[in-house]
Every structure is written in structure tokens, then in C-alpha cells.
Design a protein around this motif. Structure first.
Motif, short mmCIF file in Angstrom:
data_model
loop_
_atom_site.label_atom_id
_atom_site.label_comp_id
_atom_site.label_asym_id
_atom_site.label_seq_id
_atom_site.Cartn_x
_atom_site.Cartn_y
_atom_site.Cartn_z
N THR A 98 0.85 -1.19 0.00
CA THR A 98 0.00 0.00 0.00
C THR A 98 0.88 1.24 0.00
OG1 THR A 98 -1.71 -1.15 1.26
CG2 THR A 98 -1.79 1.26 1.27
N ILE A 99 0.53 2.19 -0.85
CA ILE A 99 1.25 3.46 -0.90
C ILE A 99 0.29 4.56 -0.47
CG2 ILE A 99 2.40 5.13 -2.40
CD1 ILE A 99 3.33 2.75 -4.11
N GLN A 100 0.74 5.36 0.48
CA GLN A 100 -0.05 6.48 0.98
C GLN A 100 0.80 7.74 0.97
OE1 GLN A 100 -3.00 4.30 4.19
NE2 GLN A 100 -1.62 5.83 4.93
N SER A 101 0.12 8.86 1.00
CA SER A 101 0.81 10.13 1.14
C SER A 101 1.46 10.20 2.51
CB SER A 101 -0.17 11.30 1.00
OG SER A 101 -0.75 11.30 -0.27
N LYS A 102 2.60 10.88 2.59
CA LYS A 102 3.28 11.12 3.87
C LYS A 102 3.07 12.59 4.21
CE LYS A 102 7.74 10.72 6.23
NZ LYS A 102 7.09 10.82 7.49
N PHE A 103 2.72 12.83 5.48
CA PHE A 103 2.45 14.18 5.95
C PHE A 103 3.56 14.65 6.88
CE2 PHE A 103 -1.59 12.26 4.87
CZ PHE A 103 -2.20 13.26 4.12
N ARG A 104 3.60 15.95 7.12
CA ARG A 104 4.60 16.51 8.04
C ARG A 104 4.45 15.86 9.41
NH1 ARG A 104 3.59 22.88 7.53
NH2 ARG A 104 1.69 22.08 8.48
N ASP A 105 5.59 15.55 10.04
CA ASP A 105 5.57 14.94 11.36
C ASP A 105 4.77 15.78 12.35
OD1 ASP A 105 7.18 12.93 10.35
OD2 ASP A 105 9.02 13.74 11.23
N GLU A 106 4.94 17.08 12.31
CA GLU A 106 4.26 17.95 13.27
C GLU A 106 2.74 17.93 13.09
OE1 GLU A 106 6.15 20.81 10.18
OE2 GLU A 106 6.70 18.96 11.19
N ASP A 107 2.26 17.62 11.89
CA ASP A 107 0.82 17.47 11.67
C ASP A 107 0.36 16.08 12.13
OD1 ASP A 107 0.71 20.01 10.57
OD2 ASP A 107 0.84 19.28 8.50
N TRP A 108 1.11 15.06 11.74
CA TRP A 108 0.75 13.66 12.01
C TRP A 108 0.75 13.35 13.51
CZ3 TRP A 108 -0.81 9.80 8.69
CH2 TRP A 108 -0.86 8.52 9.23
N ASP A 109 1.82 13.73 14.20
CA ASP A 109 2.06 13.25 15.56
C ASP A 109 1.06 13.74 16.60
OD1 ASP A 109 4.21 11.91 14.54
OD2 ASP A 109 5.73 13.16 15.48
N ILE A 110 0.38 14.83 16.34
CA ILE A 110 -0.52 15.41 17.34
C ILE A 110 -1.98 14.97 17.18
CG2 ILE A 110 -1.08 17.53 16.08
CD1 ILE A 110 -0.61 18.99 18.80
N ILE A 111 -2.31 14.37 16.05
CA ILE A 111 -3.72 14.09 15.73
C ILE A 111 -4.37 13.12 16.71
CG2 ILE A 111 -5.31 13.17 13.98
CD1 ILE A 111 -4.14 15.93 13.32
N LYS A 112 -3.69 12.02 17.06
CA LYS A 112 -4.30 11.05 17.98
C LYS A 112 -4.55 11.67 19.35
CE LYS A 112 -2.71 6.74 15.87
NZ LYS A 112 -2.02 5.45 16.09
N SER A 113 -3.61 12.48 19.81
CA SER A 113 -3.80 13.12 21.12
C SER A 113 -4.98 14.09 21.08
CB SER A 113 -2.53 13.83 21.58
OG SER A 113 -2.19 14.88 20.70
N ASP A 114 -5.11 14.84 20.00
CA ASP A 114 -6.25 15.76 19.86
C ASP A 114 -7.56 14.99 19.85
OD1 ASP A 114 -4.51 17.91 19.73
OD2 ASP A 114 -4.79 18.27 17.58
N TYR A 115 -7.60 13.89 19.11
CA TYR A 115 -8.82 13.08 19.04
C TYR A 115 -9.18 12.56 20.43
CZ TYR A 115 -12.14 9.40 17.99
OH TYR A 115 -13.28 8.62 17.98
N CYS A 116 -8.20 12.04 21.15
CA CYS A 116 -8.46 11.50 22.49
C CYS A 116 -8.95 12.58 23.44
CB CYS A 116 -7.21 10.81 23.02
SG CYS A 116 -6.85 9.24 22.18
N ARG A 117 -8.33 13.74 23.40
CA ARG A 117 -8.77 14.86 24.25
C ARG A 117 -10.20 15.27 23.89
NH1 ARG A 117 -5.81 19.08 22.36
NH2 ARG A 117 -7.59 19.46 21.02
#
Length: 160
Positions: A98-117
Motif C-alpha cells: 500500500t502506498i499512501q501520502s506522507k504528511f509533516r511529522d508535526e501534523d501527524w504526531d498530534i492528531i491522535k492526542s487531539d482526538y483522544c482529548r
């Protein structure tokens, strides 16, 4: 005094327990255990949020169901970033091709924490330790010690 403290702690909590679980490196590392755990959560009125970096596709849903995982919600970091027009920095190929787009680390890394909060997750289990620095809600790094090496698509920052 102790009663006041107890009331303050409980003012913002709900009685519903909400568990967040990552797929790759967590659920797929110990599917029988997580099938049991998620079944118990759902049967007892809790919520199970599948929170994954992968795109939520029919294949992903089939994989989760094949493990016997019970869940009430799903959230895909990848799908969220695609819909939010985040900056793409390249492509990443997964072991299954599977090939997917790669996003900036600073965008990717915070998303799960935001969702959980934002969703009041009681505890999130993930295999990526670097996400911990962004969490303001309970987070646990899952170490399966299954003898399997980290997937080749995992960035070195996810392993420290």
C-alpha cells in the motif's frame, strides 16, 4: 476537604469508560487479547475507539473484524489529514505494498492526542512512544515483545 477534592475530580468525568486502541503494532500484535478486552468493554457499556494511522478501508475493517475486535468508533489519522488538506511531504510504502501520502511529522504526531482529548478517551494504547509528548489524556505505550521487528515503514522516531 477530601469530599471537595473528590467532587472536583468527578465533576468533569463521565461514567462511561472509553478505550482508544491503535491497530498496527497493538491490535495486530495480540489480536486474541484485544478481542477479549474489547468484547468486555463493549458488553459492559464502554466505548472502544479504533484510532489508526492507516486509511479506514473495507480491507482495514475486514482485518479488524477477522480478529474478533468489538468497537464503537473508528478514527483514521490518514483520512483526517487528507480531508483537512494538510501538507503532503512525499509517499510511504507499507509492507503490504500500500502506498499512501506522507504528511509533516508535526501534523501527524498530534492528531491522535487531539482526538483522544476531544472525545474524552479514558486511556489510549499505542506502539509509538513519541506520541506521548502530545497527550494530555492518559496514554500507554504498548510493548508486545512478540519477537517481531518494527515494520520497515516505521520511522526511527517512533521506536524511541
Amino acid at each position: 476537604m477530601i469530599n471537595k477534592f473528590s467532587e472536583m475530580i468527578n465533576e468533569n468525568s463521565s461514567s462511561k469508560i472509553k478505550l482508544g486502541i491503535d491497530v498496527h503494532g497493538v491490535i495486530d500484535a495480540m489480536p486474541e487479547f484485544f478481542a477479549f478486552l474489547t468484547d468486555a468493554f463493549v458488553k459492559n457499556g464502554g466505548e472502544v475507539h479504533i484510532i489508526t494511522g492507516g486509511s479506514w478501508t473495507e480491507e482495514m475493517e475486514s482485518e479488524i473484524k477477522s480478529y474478533g475486535i468489538k468497537y464503537t468508533h473508528v478514527f483514521s489519522v490518514y483520512d483526517f489529514l487528507v480531508k483537512s488538506d494538510s501538507v503532503v511531504t512525499g509517499e510511504i510504502e507499507f509492507p503490504d505494498g500500500t502506498i499512501q501520502s506522507k504528511f509533516r511529522d508535526e501534523d501527524w504526531d498530534i492528531i491522535k492526542s487531539d482526538y483522544c482529548r476531544d472525545n474524552g478517551i479514558t486511556l489510549h494504547l499505542d506502539d509509538t512512544l513519541s506520541y506521548n509528548e502530545f497527550f494530555t489524556t492518559p496514554f500507554a505505550r504498548f510493548w508486545s515483545h512478540s519477537g517481531q521487528k518494527k515494520k520497515p515503514h516505521k520511522d526511527v522516531r517512533h521506536m524511541t
